[in-house]
Motif scaffolding. Structure first.
Motif, mmCIF file in Angstrom:
data_model
loop_
_atom_site.group_PDB
_atom_site.id
_atom_site.type_symbol
_atom_site.label_atom_id
_atom_site.label_comp_id
_atom_site.label_asym_id
_atom_site.label_seq_id
_atom_site.Cartn_x
_atom_site.Cartn_y
_atom_site.Cartn_z
ATOM 1 N N TYR A 154 0.831 -1.202 0.000
ATOM 2 C CA TYR A 154 0.000 0.000 0.000
ATOM 3 C C TYR A 154 0.871 1.260 0.000
ATOM 4 N N LYS A 155 1.982 1.228 0.760
ATOM 5 C CA LYS A 155 2.889 2.373 0.794
ATOM 6 C C LYS A 155 3.537 2.601 -0.574
ATOM 7 N N LEU A 157 2.136 1.715 -3.400
ATOM 8 C CA LEU A 157 1.055 2.224 -4.239
ATOM 9 C C LEU A 157 0.876 3.725 -4.036
ATOM 10 N N LYS A 158 0.927 4.151 -2.781
ATOM 11 C CA LYS A 158 0.776 5.578 -2.478
ATOM 12 C C LYS A 158 1.878 6.384 -3.159
ATOM 13 N N LYS A 314 -6.775 10.792 -2.779
ATOM 14 C CA LYS A 314 -6.217 9.465 -3.051
ATOM 15 C C LYS A 314 -5.371 8.955 -1.876
ATOM 16 N N CYS A 315 -4.515 9.834 -1.332
ATOM 17 C CA CYS A 315 -3.639 9.439 -0.227
ATOM 18 C C CYS A 315 -4.442 9.158 1.044
ATOM 19 N N GLU A 317 -7.410 7.946 1.142
ATOM 20 C CA GLU A 317 -8.016 6.629 0.920
ATOM 21 C C GLU A 317 -7.016 5.509 1.225
ATOM 22 N N ILE A 318 -5.802 5.656 0.709
ATOM 23 C CA ILE A 318 -4.776 4.629 0.938
ATOM 24 C C ILE A 318 -4.337 4.616 2.406
ATOM 25 N N ASP A 319 -4.188 5.810 3.000
ATOM 26 C CA ASP A 319 -3.804 5.893 4.415
ATOM 27 C C ASP A 319 -4.848 5.210 5.308
ATOM 28 N N LEU A 321 -6.667 2.606 4.476
ATOM 29 C CA LEU A 321 -6.444 1.158 4.349
ATOM 30 C C LEU A 321 -5.222 0.726 5.158
#
Length: 340
Positions: A154-155, A157-158, A314-315, A317-319, A321
Motif C-alpha cells: 500500500y505504501k 502504491l501511495k 487518493k492518499c 483513501e490509501i492511508d 487502508l
C-alpha cells in the motif's frame, strides 16, 4: 529467575568495529546491530536487551554471535527448557523493571536475576507449554508477515500515485509539466535548536527533529501549513506538511515555497530526498543538495491546486487502508502477548 538461568552482560564493541555485513551477527540492546569478524558466545541461549528504549526484549540464539555489553547472555539451567524460558521472559514484560534514574533506559542484571515468577518444575510441562506457544505464535507470525507485506504494498502504491500525479497531472489534465531545479521554487532556512528540558511528552506545539515529532513545547517557529524536511538521522529527507504551528529544530529544514505549499509537499515527497545522503556516519542531507534537485513542475496555480486536491483524496483513501492493517497488527501482537 536466578534459579532458572544464568545471566551475564556481553562485551563492548565500538561502532567502528560493527559492519553492515560480516561473519558473525552482533547483538545489542534490540537484537542484531550488524556484524563482526569474531564471536564471544556459541550455542543455544537467549539474549535480553539491557540498554535502550526497547530494553527487556528477548531473542533466541543458535550459533556463534557477538553479544555487546547492551545485551545479557542468558543460559537456562539444566532443569529449564530454553524455549520455555524464552516465552517466560517475554511474558514477564521485563521492560517494566527499567531503571528510571539514568538518562538512558537500562536493566540491571542483578534486578533481573532476583525477579520472582511462576514456574512448572516438570520439564514435561515446560515442553508442552513451549510446544503449544511455538505452534500458535508461528501461525500468528505468518499472518503478521502477510499483513506487513500488504502494508508495504500500500505504501508503494501511495508513492506510485504521487509520482504519477506529479509527473503527469490528474486524469482530467492534458498538459505536461516542465523540469526545473527546486532552488527556483523554494527557499530553505534551518530550524532552531531546543534544549531537552524544554521538551515534554505533551504540549501545545509539536517539535520536529530529523524527520519526525520528537516531543512538544510551548513555543513555535513555523506556522500551520509549513513544509519541514528532516536534515539529520535515519529519516532525513522525510517531508512533513504541518497541520498546526510547530517548532522545527536544527535537525530539520524549513521550506518556504513560492507556489502552492501542498502541491510542493507532494512534489518534494516524490523526490525521495533520503537518496541524497552521502554521509558514511550519521545520515545527513544539505539544503544545497535539495535545491539542486530537478523536479517536474506545473506552473499554473489552478493545476497545482487540482493536483494537491486529487492527491489529498487518493492518499487519504490509501492511508485509511494502511491504518486498518496497522490496527490489525496491533491486535494480533496483543493477542500473541496475551497467549504467552
Amino acid at each position: 529467575v536466578k534459579r532458572l538461568c544464568t545471566m551475564q552482560a556481553g562485551k563492548n564493541l565500538t561502532s567502528e568495529q560493527i559492519a553492515p555485513e560480516g561473519t558473525y551477527p552482533v547483538y545489542g540492546g534490540n537484537g542484531i546491530r550488524g556484524f563482526f569478524s569474531d564471536y564471544n558466545c556459541d550455542g543455544k541461549f537467549l539474549t535480553v536487551g539491557r540498554q535502550g528504549a526497547l530494553c527487556g526484549n528477548v531473542h533466541k540464539i543458535n550459533g556463534k554471535v557477538w553479544a555487546t555489553e547492551h545485551a545479557v547472555i542468558t543460559t537456562p539451567s539444566s532443569y529449564t527448557i530454553l524455549d520455555f524460558l524464552y516465552f517466560l521472559l517475554i511474558g514477564m514484560d521485563l521492560n517494566q523493571y527499567v531503571s528510571s534514574t539514568a538518562a538512558q533506559p537500562g536493566l540491571a542484571v542483578g534486578t533481573l536475576l532476583n525477579l520472582k515468577t511462576c514456574y512448572p518444575c516438570s520439564t514435561l510441562e515446560q515442553a508442552q507449554i513451549s510446544n503449544y506457544l511455538n505452534a500458535k505464535c508461528s501461525e500468528i507470525d505468518v499472518t503478521l508477515s502477510k499483513i506487513r507485506s500488504s502494508i508495504d504494498e500500500y505504501k508503494k502504491l501511495k508513492q506510485a500515485v504521487i509520482t504519477q500525479a506529479v509527473t503527469e497531472g490528474t486524469p482530467s489534465m492534458f498538459s505536461s509539466p516542465h523540469s526545473v531545479k527546486l532552488k527556483y521554487l523554494i527557499s530553505i532556512v534551518s530550524g532552531e535548536a531546543i534544549r531537552n528540558e524544554q521538551l515534554s511528552d505533551f504540549g501545545e506545539y509539536p517539535v520536529y527533529g530529523g524527520g519526525e515529532i520528537i516531543g512538544f513545547c510551548s513555543q513555535y517557529n513555523t506556522s500551520e501549513g509549513s513544509l519541514i524536511i528532516g536534515r539529520v538521522g535515519a529519516r532525513c529527507g522525510c517531508v512533513t506538511h504541518t497541520t498546526c504551528k510547530s517548532w522545527a529544530t536544527d535537525n530539520a529544514l524549513i521550506v518556504l515555497p513560492t507556489c502552492n505549499a501542498k502541491y510542493m509537499y507532494y512534489v518534494i515527497g516524490h523526490c525521495q530526498l533520503n537518496n541524497l545522503n552521502t554521509s558514511n556516519a550519521q545520515p545527513l542531507i544539505t539544503s544545497t543538495k535539495i535545491k539542486n534537485v530537478v523536479v517536474p513542475y506545473f506552473s499554473d496555480a489552478m493545476q497545482q491546486q487540482e493536483i494537491a486536491d486529487y492527491l489529498d483524496a487518493k492518499c487519504a483513501e490509501i492511508d485509511g487502508l494502511i491504518a486498518k492493517k496497522e490496527q490489525l497488527v496491533k491486535e494480533l501482537e496483543s493477542y500473541k502477548k496475551s497467549l504467552i
